[in-house]
Design a protein around this motif. Structure first.
Motif, short mmCIF file in Angstrom:
data_model
loop_
_atom_site.label_atom_id
_atom_site.label_comp_id
_atom_site.label_asym_id
_atom_site.label_seq_id
_atom_site.Cartn_x
_atom_site.Cartn_y
_atom_site.Cartn_z
N GLU B 58 53.28 65.53 27.69
CA GLU B 58 52.21 65.48 26.69
C GLU B 58 50.88 64.99 27.24
O GLU B 58 49.85 65.17 26.58
N ASN B 62 45.59 70.77 27.92
CA ASN B 62 45.98 72.15 27.61
C ASN B 62 45.20 73.18 28.42
O ASN B 62 45.40 74.40 28.23
N ARG B 63 44.36 72.73 29.34
CA ARG B 63 43.73 73.65 30.30
C ARG B 63 44.77 74.16 31.31
O ARG B 63 44.53 75.15 32.01
N SER B 65 48.42 75.76 32.01
CA SER B 65 49.45 76.52 31.30
C SER B 65 50.39 77.18 32.31
O SER B 65 49.94 77.84 33.25
#
Lengths: 110, 114
Positions: B58, B62-63, B65
């Motif tokens: 976590e 989110n850059r 992937s």
């Protein structure tokens, strides 16, 4: 509390001595324990694995596991300058997740 | 016969760019991983992935992937690269459901952001 803890060192031993590296873990259900060696600028390399309480020997390396104390160690006998590296303790939990310690830097002094 | 191979070995790029790192394993393992190792040498898990489940740490922005075209490949795509992304990225694989199986690591990709 971290999942896997190691003394970061640095640990220095003279050539020919025994180097003792220690690791504790928090998940009592963990089943598999591994020691990796990482030379500077290289990838981690598996050197020992242990699954049962007691000692496991492979050449100059001995891994020791005590599940009751949640403790695993690595002994390197007749230490050589080529053993100078960072040693990573890894634990595979009951949920099949891997957790690595922060590593112990070992220097063997000629 | 490299078991876990990563490309490229070195990646130097500008801040703000998008880049990908490829990883392939020929060990027949069902689980692959991406780790980030910074200058303090701590191996931080980023993702683990098998054909059933993607587990994301976590704390990973989110850059980042992961993309897996098949179970032998797990690529890492990074958008809008930042200075703090400079590190060594390791791919690893294991037989995830088998308790006593260790992870096997690739040689690493050294990412430098200018």
């Amino acid at each position: 509390q971290k999942e896997v803890e190691q003394n970061s060192g640095p640990l220095s031993v003279p050539e020919g001595a025994i180097a003792s590296l220690n690791c504790t873990y928090s998940d009592r259900g963990s089943q598999s324990f591994f020691w990796y060696r990482q030379y500077s600028g290289k990838s981690p390399e598996l050197i020992m694995s242990i699954y049962s309480n007691g000692d496991k020997e492979d050449g100059r390396f001995t891994a020791q596991l005590n599940k009751a104390s949640q403790y695993v160690s690595l002994l390197i006998r007749d230490s050589q300058p080529s053993d100078s590296a960072t040693y990573l303790c890894a634990v595979k939990s009951a949920g099949n997740q891997f957790y690595f310690g922060t590593g112990t830097s070992l220097t063997v002094i000629p | 016969d490299t078991a876990v191979s990563q490309t490229p070995k070195y990646l130097v790029t500008q801040m703000g760019n998008d880049k990908s790192i490829k990883c392939e394993q020929n060990l027949g393992h069902d689980t692959m991983y991406w780790y980030k190792q910074d200058s303090k040498k701590f191996l931080k898990i980023m993702f683990s992935y098998n054909n059933k489940e993607l587990i994301i740490n976590e704390t990973v922005p989110n850059r980042f992937s992961p993309k897996s075209p098949d179970k032998a490949h797990l690529n890492l795509h990074i958008n809008s690269l930042e200075l703090g992304d400079s590190a060594v990225y390791f791919c690893a694989s294991s037989q995830g459901e088998t308790v006593n199986q260790p992870q096997h690591f690739g040689d690493g990709t050294r990412l430098s952001i200018l």
